[in-house]
Structures are given as structure tokens and as C-alpha cells.
Design a protein around this motif. Sequence first.
Motif, mmCIF file in Angstrom:
data_model
loop_
_atom_site.group_PDB
_atom_site.id
_atom_site.type_symbol
_atom_site.label_atom_id
_atom_site.label_comp_id
_atom_site.label_asym_id
_atom_site.label_seq_id
_atom_site.Cartn_x
_atom_site.Cartn_y
_atom_site.Cartn_z
ATOM 1 N N PRO A 182 29.964 0.056 41.047
ATOM 2 C CA PRO A 182 30.244 -0.257 39.642
ATOM 3 C C PRO A 182 29.185 0.322 38.707
ATOM 4 O O PRO A 182 28.027 0.494 39.072
ATOM 5 N N MET A 183 29.598 0.590 37.494
ATOM 6 C CA MET A 183 28.702 1.131 36.481
ATOM 7 C C MET A 183 27.871 -0.004 35.893
ATOM 8 O O MET A 183 28.420 -1.019 35.442
ATOM 9 N N LYS A 184 26.553 0.141 35.910
ATOM 10 C CA LYS A 184 25.657 -0.915 35.425
ATOM 11 C C LYS A 184 24.817 -0.489 34.231
ATOM 12 O O LYS A 184 24.370 -1.338 33.457
ATOM 13 N N ASN A 185 24.563 0.798 34.090
ATOM 14 C CA ASN A 185 23.756 1.272 32.970
ATOM 15 C C ASN A 185 24.460 0.941 31.651
ATOM 16 O O ASN A 185 25.592 1.372 31.412
ATOM 17 N N PRO A 186 23.810 0.143 30.763
ATOM 18 C CA PRO A 186 24.474 -0.257 29.509
ATOM 19 C C PRO A 186 24.931 0.925 28.664
ATOM 20 O O PRO A 186 25.979 0.867 28.028
ATOM 21 N N VAL A 187 24.130 1.989 28.648
ATOM 22 C CA VAL A 187 24.502 3.165 27.847
ATOM 23 C C VAL A 187 25.779 3.799 28.391
ATOM 24 O O VAL A 187 26.705 4.122 27.638
ATOM 25 N N ASN A 188 25.838 3.956 29.731
ATOM 26 C CA ASN A 188 27.022 4.549 30.347
ATOM 27 C C ASN A 188 28.237 3.641 30.208
ATOM 28 O O ASN A 188 29.361 4.114 29.975
ATOM 29 N N LYS A 189 28.019 2.324 30.348
ATOM 30 C CA LYS A 189 29.137 1.389 30.204
ATOM 31 C C LYS A 189 29.698 1.438 28.794
ATOM 32 O O LYS A 189 30.916 1.360 28.590
ATOM 33 N N ASP A 190 28.821 1.565 27.824
ATOM 34 C CA ASP A 190 29.276 1.641 26.437
ATOM 35 C C ASP A 190 30.021 2.943 26.179
ATOM 36 O O ASP A 190 30.970 2.983 25.385
ATOM 37 N N LYS A 191 29.623 4.018 26.861
ATOM 38 C CA LYS A 191 30.223 5.336 26.625
ATOM 39 C C LYS A 191 31.513 5.543 27.407
ATOM 40 O O LYS A 191 32.497 6.073 26.875
ATOM 41 N N TYR A 192 31.537 5.130 28.693
ATOM 42 C CA TYR A 192 32.682 5.422 29.558
ATOM 43 C C TYR A 192 33.503 4.183 29.925
ATOM 44 O O TYR A 192 34.652 4.317 30.363
ATOM 45 N N GLY A 193 32.918 3.018 29.806
ATOM 46 C CA GLY A 193 33.646 1.803 30.143
ATOM 47 C C GLY A 193 33.521 1.424 31.605
ATOM 48 O O GLY A 193 32.992 0.384 31.954
ATOM 49 N N ASP A 194 34.012 2.289 32.483
ATOM 50 C CA ASP A 194 33.976 2.028 33.916
ATOM 51 C C ASP A 194 34.105 3.351 34.660
ATOM 52 O O ASP A 194 34.049 4.434 34.070
ATOM 53 N N ASN A 195 34.285 3.263 35.996
ATOM 54 C CA ASN A 195 34.390 4.477 36.803
ATOM 55 C C ASN A 195 35.615 5.315 36.430
ATOM 56 O O ASN A 195 35.596 6.548 36.577
ATOM 57 N N TRP A 196 36.662 4.654 35.981
ATOM 58 C CA TRP A 196 37.858 5.384 35.573
ATOM 59 C C TRP A 196 37.537 6.287 34.377
ATOM 60 O O TRP A 196 37.909 7.459 34.347
ATOM 61 N N GLY A 197 36.833 5.728 33.391
ATOM 62 C CA GLY A 197 36.455 6.530 32.240
ATOM 63 C C GLY A 197 35.507 7.649 32.612
ATOM 64 O O GLY A 197 35.592 8.762 32.075
ATOM 65 N N LEU A 198 34.582 7.362 33.562
ATOM 66 C CA LEU A 198 33.644 8.396 34.005
ATOM 67 C C LEU A 198 34.379 9.540 34.695
ATOM 68 O O LEU A 198 34.088 10.723 34.446
ATOM 69 N N SER A 199 35.356 9.213 35.554
ATOM 70 C CA SER A 199 36.099 10.261 36.269
ATOM 71 C C SER A 199 36.903 11.126 35.304
ATOM 72 O O SER A 199 36.967 12.346 35.448
ATOM 73 N N ALA A 200 37.510 10.490 34.293
ATOM 74 C CA ALA A 200 38.263 11.258 33.294
ATOM 75 C C ALA A 200 37.324 12.135 32.469
ATOM 76 O O ALA A 200 37.636 13.295 32.169
ATOM 77 N N GLY A 201 36.156 11.589 32.117
ATOM 78 C CA GLY A 201 35.188 12.369 31.349
ATOM 79 C C GLY A 201 34.696 13.586 32.105
ATOM 80 O O GLY A 201 34.504 14.661 31.520
ATOM 81 N N ARG A 202 34.488 13.438 33.416
ATOM 82 C CA ARG A 202 34.048 14.573 34.218
ATOM 83 C C ARG A 202 35.152 15.620 34.351
ATOM 84 O O ARG A 202 34.876 16.827 34.341
ATOM 85 N N ALA A 203 36.409 15.179 34.462
ATOM 86 C CA ALA A 203 37.523 16.132 34.508
ATOM 87 C C ALA A 203 37.608 16.917 33.204
ATOM 88 O O ALA A 203 37.818 18.136 33.200
ATOM 89 N N ILE A 204 37.426 16.227 32.084
ATOM 90 C CA ILE A 204 37.458 16.900 30.778
ATOM 91 C C ILE A 204 36.317 17.909 30.671
ATOM 92 O O ILE A 204 36.490 19.018 30.144
ATOM 93 N N ALA A 205 35.145 17.529 31.184
ATOM 94 C CA ALA A 205 33.987 18.431 31.105
ATOM 95 C C ALA A 205 34.232 19.712 31.895
ATOM 96 O O ALA A 205 33.922 20.813 31.426
ATOM 97 N N VAL A 206 34.791 19.585 33.097
ATOM 98 C CA VAL A 206 35.090 20.768 33.907
ATOM 99 C C VAL A 206 36.159 21.612 33.225
ATOM 100 O O VAL A 206 36.080 22.849 33.175
ATOM 101 N N LYS A 207 37.174 20.954 32.681
ATOM 102 C CA LYS A 207 38.214 21.676 31.944
ATOM 103 C C LYS A 207 37.618 22.470 30.791
ATOM 104 O O LYS A 207 37.987 23.623 30.537
ATOM 105 N N SER A 208 36.691 21.862 30.081
ATOM 106 C CA SER A 208 36.082 22.526 28.924
ATOM 107 C C SER A 208 35.286 23.759 29.341
ATOM 108 O O SER A 208 35.319 24.789 28.649
ATOM 109 N N VAL A 209 34.572 23.675 30.468
ATOM 110 C CA VAL A 209 33.822 24.841 30.951
ATOM 111 C C VAL A 209 34.788 25.970 31.310
ATOM 112 O O VAL A 209 34.560 27.142 30.975
#
Length: 294
Positions: A182-209
Motif C-alpha cells: 500500500p501507498m503510505k507516503n502522504p505526498v504520493n497518496k495525495d497525488k495518486y490516491g492509491d496503487n491504481w492511480g500510480l499504475s495509471a500515472g506510470r502508463a501515461i508517463a511512458v505514453k508521453s515519452v
Amino acid sequence: MKSFARLAMATVILSSVGMVGCVAQSEVDQFRELYRKSEAQQIELQSRLDEANARILALQAEPKVDLEAKAALEAALAEKAQLLAALDEAKERIRDMASSSNQLPVVLSNKLESLAASNPGLMSYDSKSGMVRLASDMTFALGKTEVSSAASASLAQLAVVLNSGEAMAYEVRVVGHTDNVPMKNPVNKDKYGDNWGLSAGRAIAVKSVLQKAGVSPSRMSIAGYGEYRPIAANNVTGSQANRRVEIFLVAMPAPVAAAPVVKATPVVAPKAAAPTPVVAPAPVKKETAPVFYK
């Protein structure tokens, strides 16, 4: 019926196309043509099913059902059953083809395999599914979505392959995954919400590159599955294998022309007696009142 014969022929032809490992471009083209025809046949079958349903409703709505109408109703019901069976078969075949549509041409598959071999630890390639896998631990910092400089350079090389002639007929699907920690870092939790948000964010980042490296956004899509599609067992510290981004090359079906609409056989209902015309009373003349405007 001719439609059933065509469907059966498509199934026979499809079984003769090699569906294991890499395939030649001619076989990919043949596969896509079969896929297109199956989709067109599904549209045609659905149209004929709608017509059969309309005839059944019209026959059932008749006040008196004689022997001829009863026979027509039974024939329409039998045709409906046949159309439903054929439609289910066509849908199942399309699902099977869609799940087997990731075999890539030999030239393209060899390029991806060579690229993965030149980026060990970061990148791997699965020829059976037409998928390039990036190890998140080598692509991102812990809990982050910014792509590392080394991974960006490798993705730029991947973009060259994706823009080659052999790859232009394929959609690029970028899918992010995480482990179950589980995501515990308050900054990351505020930015991504949970692992689902993190996985989507990483997919978007790769797409952007990839997009910055020249891959058209019209060919790309993204998804994030969080921790819910693991490929290995997670332990107390999660699993490095599950922390990944997968890039799938999926054949884009050619546009399907609309199937010709066959007019339904009209059902003649018994003629009703002509209604007695109602004569409206003559209008009463009124004096014209003056009109005032603001």
C-alpha cells in the motif's frame, strides 16, 4: 442460408491460418480480412434478427390468428432461433480472433526481440502476445511516475521500431501495474490516491515519452490495473516482477462498412372498418380586437 455457409467457410479458412508464434505479413493481412468479414457478418445477422423480431411482434398483435398466420409465426420463431445461434457463434469467433490477434510479423518481432536483448534488466519481449515489458524498478523511482533518463533513451529506440513500416498497422497499448504494497507516503497518496492511480500515472508517463519520440497519439491508449493483475506472488515487500509497465502491439481492424439493410417482409394485418368522418362545427365569427404592442 447463404450467411450460415459464409460463416462456416470463414471458420474453416481461419483454422488453416497459423496462429502460434510469429507469422508472415501475408497471414496477418489474411487474418485481419477474416476479422473484418466476421464483424460485417455479425452486423448483418443482427439486422436480420431485428427484422425477425419485428415480424413476430406484428403477427402476435393480430386480433385473429388463422392457420396461415400461425404458420408464418412459427417460421419466424424458428428463424429467430437460428439467427440467435449464428449470432452467438459469430461473436464467439470474433472474441477468439481478438484474443489471438497479437502475433506479429517476423520482421517486426525480430526488431522488438533485438531491442529487448540490448536493454537487459529494463526491457523484455514476449513474442506470443506481442508485448514489450518494462521493469518499473529500472524505469521509475520508488512511488514516482517520472521516467528515468536511461529508460527514456530506450523508449526512444522503441519508438523508432513502432514507427517502422511493419508496425504502423498496430495500436500501441500502454498498461501500468504495481505490487500490493500500500501507498503510505502522504505526498504520493495525495497525488495518486492509491496503487491504481500510480499504475495509471506510470502508463501515461511512458505514453508521453513515446509520443515525444514521434509515436502518433491516435495509435496509443493507456490503462492502469494497480495491484490487481499480478504475474508473480507478492511477499512482504511486494514483488519486483509485478511492478511493471507493459506495451502491447495490437492489430487495428480495418473500418467495417455498414451491412446492407434488408427490408423486412411486410405483414398484412386485417383491414379495419373505415372510421366515420367527424365534421367539425363551423367557426364562429368574432369581431377583430385591436392589437397593442409595447
